[in-house]
Design an enzyme around this catalytic site. Structure first.
Site, PDB file in Angstrom:
ATOM      1  N   LYS A 188       0.377  -0.223  11.518  1.00 10.82           N
ATOM      2  CA  LYS A 188       1.614   0.523  11.757  1.00 10.82           C
ATOM      3  C   LYS A 188       2.466  -0.157  12.819  1.00 10.82           C
ATOM      4  CE  LYS A 188       1.665   4.437  14.051  1.00 10.82           C
ATOM      5  NZ  LYS A 188       1.513   5.854  14.430  1.00 10.82           N
ATOM      6  N   ASP A 191       4.046   6.827   9.868  1.00  7.99           N
ATOM      7  CA  ASP A 191       3.522   7.689  10.929  1.00  7.99           C
ATOM      8  C   ASP A 191       3.389   9.102  10.378  1.00  7.99           C
ATOM      9  OD1 ASP A 191       6.120   8.617  10.753  1.00  7.99           O
ATOM     10  OD2 ASP A 191       6.467   8.618  12.917  1.00  7.99           O
TER      11      ASP A 191
END
Length: 213
Positions: free
Chosen positions: A120, A138
């Site tokens: 991420k 997210d």
């Protein structure tokens, strides 16, 4: 969602915010990387408060090493998991100095090999700093992708792969920001504000909320 609905969805989000940007404050690519690492399980607002003074003087990996782990902890102690994050930021800074002449690499594998940097974080840095067409998933994006029917999936990697498969090429550069901002301010976790959502008619969510009052 059908391809036509997805096209309409991103066209509307783009029309409302043609040039979306991260809400994390940063000075350069290195401070962006640090800010994203610090933002794990923390809010952008909280990270920005903690780094406001830090980034005035610490803008390179070497400056971070000169500050030291204890000095960094003093700056970021209001952020969750600050002890672990301080260790990771010092370690990744040392790696950048030793292996990349103090520069943040434009390479996914190299980024993910840095302490505290996962997929991420790498996606965010690649997208913002280097213009890569990545979509960091997210909690907000995971929720929006599943709730709307845009790219449903049981884990973040499935959702990420689904998003990259269905987002029209013209919108891939900024899709991450449009989706995260939509999830943060409109398609909220507990009370989605469907009455003011620009894509409500395209969304598959069965529990759409009515305007208050």
């Amino acid at each position: 969602m059908t391809p036509q609905q997805i096209e309409s969805m991103f066209a509307r989000l783009a029309a409302a915010d043609p040039a979306p940007e991260t809400e994390l404050a940063y000075v350069n690519t290195y401070t962006l990387l640090v800010a994203v690492v610090l933002s794990a399980q923390a809010t952008d607002v909280g990270v920005n408060k903690a780094t406001a003074e830090l980034f005035e003087t610490v803008q390179t990996p070497q400056a971070m090493l000169d500050l030291g782990e204890e000095g960094l902890r003093r700056h970021i102690r209001t952020i969750g998991l600050f002890n672990t994050k301080a260790k990771n930021v010092i370690a990744l800074s040392a790696s950048l100095v030793a292996n990349y002449s103090g520069e943040v690499p434009n390479d996914r594998d190299a980024l993910e090999a840095l302490p505290g940097v996962g997929r991420k974080t790498a996606n965010v840095v690649l997208n913002i700093a280097f213009g890569a067409e990545t979509c960091a998933v997210d909690t907000h994006i995971f929720r929006v992708a599943n709730r709307t029917g845009l790219a449903p999936g049981k884990n973040v990697r499935i959702v990420e792969d689904g998003l990259m498969a269905v987002i029209p090429p013209a919108y891939r550069r900024h899709a991450h920001h449009w989706l995260i901002l939509h999830g943060r301010y409109v398609c909220k976790a507990r009370k989605p504000e469907c009455w003011r959502c620009p894509i409500a008619d395209l969304c598959d969510f069965p529990g759409k909320s009515a305007a208050p009052g």
